[in-house]
Design a protein around this motif. Sequence first.
Motif, PDB file in Angstrom:
ATOM      1  N   ARG A  62      -3.952  12.343   1.519  1.00  0.00           N
ATOM      2  CA  ARG A  62      -2.988  12.288   0.309  1.00  0.00           C
ATOM      3  C   ARG A  62      -2.380  11.165   0.100  1.00  0.00           C
ATOM      4  O   ARG A  62      -2.150  10.588  -0.901  1.00  0.00           O
ATOM      5  N   SER A  63      -2.088  10.282   1.265  1.00  0.00           N
ATOM      6  CA  SER A  63      -1.417   8.925   0.928  1.00  0.00           C
ATOM      7  C   SER A  63      -2.636   7.853   0.360  1.00  0.00           C
ATOM      8  O   SER A  63      -2.010   7.133  -0.440  1.00  0.00           O
ATOM      9  N   LEU A  64      -3.965   8.191   0.582  1.00  0.00           N
ATOM     10  CA  LEU A  64      -4.737   7.174  -0.271  1.00  0.00           C
ATOM     11  C   LEU A  64      -4.852   7.512  -1.765  1.00  0.00           C
ATOM     12  O   LEU A  64      -5.219   6.575  -2.331  1.00  0.00           O
ATOM     13  N   LEU A  65      -4.414   8.721  -1.946  1.00  0.00           N
ATOM     14  CA  LEU A  65      -4.747   9.293  -3.646  1.00  0.00           C
ATOM     15  C   LEU A  65      -3.643   8.655  -4.322  1.00  0.00           C
ATOM     16  O   LEU A  65      -3.612   8.673  -5.570  1.00  0.00           O
ATOM     17  N   HIS A  66      -2.644   7.860  -3.800  1.00  0.00           N
ATOM     18  CA  HIS A  66      -1.577   7.185  -4.620  1.00  0.00           C
ATOM     19  C   HIS A  66      -1.984   5.884  -5.114  1.00  0.00           C
ATOM     20  O   HIS A  66      -1.569   5.326  -6.088  1.00  0.00           O
ATOM     21  N   TYR A  67      -3.249   5.616  -4.731  1.00  0.00           N
ATOM     22  CA  TYR A  67      -3.763   4.240  -5.172  1.00  0.00           C
ATOM     23  C   TYR A  67      -4.989   4.588  -6.064  1.00  0.00           C
ATOM     24  O   TYR A  67      -5.745   5.544  -5.877  1.00  0.00           O
ATOM     25  N   PRO A  68      -5.152   3.727  -6.923  1.00  0.00           N
ATOM     26  CA  PRO A  68      -6.374   3.675  -8.014  1.00  0.00           C
ATOM     27  C   PRO A  68      -7.555   3.808  -7.272  1.00  0.00           C
ATOM     28  O   PRO A  68      -7.780   2.808  -6.115  1.00  0.00           O
ATOM     29  N   ALA A  69      -8.656   4.332  -7.590  1.00  0.00           N
ATOM     30  CA  ALA A  69     -10.090   4.390  -6.960  1.00  0.00           C
ATOM     31  C   ALA A  69     -10.724   3.057  -7.098  1.00  0.00           C
ATOM     32  O   ALA A  69     -11.276   2.634  -6.200  1.00  0.00           O
ATOM     33  N   ASP A  70     -10.158   2.370  -7.821  1.00  0.00           N
ATOM     34  CA  ASP A  70     -10.941   0.845  -7.822  1.00  0.00           C
ATOM     35  C   ASP A  70     -10.032  -0.277  -7.553  1.00  0.00           C
ATOM     36  O   ASP A  70     -10.283  -1.366  -7.859  1.00  0.00           O
ATOM     37  N   ALA A  71      -8.918   0.154  -6.789  1.00  0.00           N
ATOM     38  CA  ALA A  71      -8.437  -0.890  -5.969  1.00  0.00           C
ATOM     39  C   ALA A  71      -8.543  -0.977  -4.552  1.00  0.00           C
ATOM     40  O   ALA A  71      -9.070  -0.127  -3.911  1.00  0.00           O
ATOM     41  N   ALA A  72      -8.011  -1.899  -3.997  1.00  0.00           N
ATOM     42  CA  ALA A  72      -8.140  -1.863  -2.556  1.00  0.00           C
ATOM     43  C   ALA A  72      -7.611  -0.692  -1.751  1.00  0.00           C
ATOM     44  O   ALA A  72      -8.189  -0.201  -0.900  1.00  0.00           O
ATOM     45  N   GLY A  73      -6.577  -0.017  -2.136  1.00  0.00           N
ATOM     46  CA  GLY A  73      -5.879   0.907  -1.556  1.00  0.00           C
ATOM     47  C   GLY A  73      -6.898   2.307  -1.711  1.00  0.00           C
ATOM     48  O   GLY A  73      -6.983   2.893  -0.925  1.00  0.00           O
ATOM     49  N   GLY A  74      -7.582   2.385  -2.817  1.00  0.00           N
ATOM     50  CA  GLY A  74      -8.519   3.281  -2.696  1.00  0.00           C
ATOM     51  C   GLY A  74      -9.876   3.264  -2.298  1.00  0.00           C
ATOM     52  O   GLY A  74     -10.475   4.268  -1.961  1.00  0.00           O
ATOM     53  N   LEU A  75     -10.083   1.999  -1.812  1.00  0.00           N
ATOM     54  CA  LEU A  75     -11.405   1.900  -1.290  1.00  0.00           C
ATOM     55  C   LEU A  75     -11.316   1.600   0.476  1.00  0.00           C
ATOM     56  O   LEU A  75     -12.234   1.831   1.048  1.00  0.00           O
ATOM     57  N   MET A  76      -9.995   1.604   0.765  1.00  0.00           N
ATOM     58  CA  MET A  76      -9.756   1.168   2.351  1.00  0.00           C
ATOM     59  C   MET A  76     -10.147   2.427   2.958  1.00  0.00           C
ATOM     60  O   MET A  76      -9.941   3.712   2.620  1.00  0.00           O
ATOM     61  N   THR A  77     -10.281   2.110   4.504  1.00  0.00           N
ATOM     62  CA  THR A  77     -10.236   2.895   5.343  1.00  0.00           C
ATOM     63  C   THR A  77      -9.115   2.944   6.232  1.00  0.00           C
ATOM     64  O   THR A  77      -8.652   1.607   6.638  1.00  0.00           O
ATOM     65  N   THR A  78      -8.438   4.086   6.706  1.00  0.00           N
ATOM     66  CA  THR A  78      -7.110   3.996   7.747  1.00  0.00           C
ATOM     67  C   THR A  78      -7.742   4.071   9.143  1.00  0.00           C
ATOM     68  O   THR A  78      -7.022   3.995  10.072  1.00  0.00           O
ATOM     69  N   ASP A  79      -9.056   4.202   9.467  1.00  0.00           N
ATOM     70  CA  ASP A  79      -9.448   4.217  10.774  1.00  0.00           C
ATOM     71  C   ASP A  79      -9.852   2.734  11.028  1.00  0.00           C
ATOM     72  O   ASP A  79     -11.035   2.153  11.199  1.00  0.00           O
ATOM     73  N   ILE A  80      -8.637   2.128  11.649  1.00  0.00           N
ATOM     74  CA  ILE A  80      -9.053   0.866  12.174  1.00  0.00           C
ATOM     75  C   ILE A  80      -8.205   0.564  13.453  1.00  0.00           C
ATOM     76  O   ILE A  80      -7.329   1.237  13.828  1.00  0.00           O
ATOM     77  N   ALA A  81      -8.620  -0.340  14.199  1.00  0.00           N
ATOM     78  CA  ALA A  81      -8.237  -0.576  15.415  1.00  0.00           C
ATOM     79  C   ALA A  81      -7.117  -1.567  15.314  1.00  0.00           C
ATOM     80  O   ALA A  81      -7.461  -2.722  15.071  1.00  0.00           O
ATOM     81  N   SER A  82      -5.916  -1.083  15.681  1.00  0.00           N
ATOM     82  CA  SER A  82      -4.682  -2.067  15.707  1.00  0.00           C
ATOM     83  C   SER A  82      -3.970  -1.990  16.994  1.00  0.00           C
ATOM     84  O   SER A  82      -3.831  -0.937  17.814  1.00  0.00           O
ATOM     85  N   LEU A  83      -3.701  -3.154  17.532  1.00  0.00           N
ATOM     86  CA  LEU A  83      -3.212  -3.002  18.805  1.00  0.00           C
ATOM     87  C   LEU A  83      -1.779  -3.980  18.798  1.00  0.00           C
ATOM     88  O   LEU A  83      -1.757  -5.051  18.026  1.00  0.00           O
ATOM     89  N   PRO A  84      -0.741  -3.516  19.722  1.00  0.00           N
ATOM     90  CA  PRO A  84       0.371  -4.638  19.684  1.00  0.00           C
ATOM     91  C   PRO A  84       0.085  -6.025  20.467  1.00  0.00           C
ATOM     92  O   PRO A  84      -0.938  -6.013  21.032  1.00  0.00           O
TER      93      PRO A  84
END
Length: 173
Positions: A4-26
């Motif tokens: 749902r959060s990804l639907l706020h971005y246009p499909a042809d923009a970085a937000g629409g192309l991105m994946t949120t499954d990323i490795a992030s560490l402190p």
Amino acid sequence: AAVRSLLHYPADAAGGLMTTDIASLPIGLTIGEATERIRQLDEQFDDLAYVYVVDDGERLVGVVPFRQLMFKRPGAALGDVMVENPVTVGPFTDREEVAAVCQRYHILGVPVIDDDGRLLGMVTNDAVIEAIQDEASEDFAAAMGAGVGETVYTNVLSSFRMRSPWLVLNLGL
């Protein structure tokens, strides 16, 4: 919720192309601790080219290529081996610009951050290649007089309606 959060971005923009499954560490971890956390999360990630380093506010502070993470000494600090101030894009950055960034810096993925510098996701190389192909298809269709939304599956009447202005203009010329 993530979709749902990804639907706020246009499909042809970085937000629409991105994946949120990323490795992030402190940032406060050692290489050994970071490696152990990545091992625990192995099943969760498809693409582990980069590990993103974030602060307490989830703001991106650096990136560690996965290869470097594996070959550095376990006692070294994550903050010492990361690349600070990595190249990033915003969620509304056009797909052509994202592709240009990947090509210019020879990177496999581009982190997407919001206005406050918080890490939102990553646009993978595969998504960039697909976006370039889509862009080329649209440009080709427009050059041939077909509508941008037209495909081989579009019915004949719709195609005729979209192409008729061009046909009339070409016949007139």
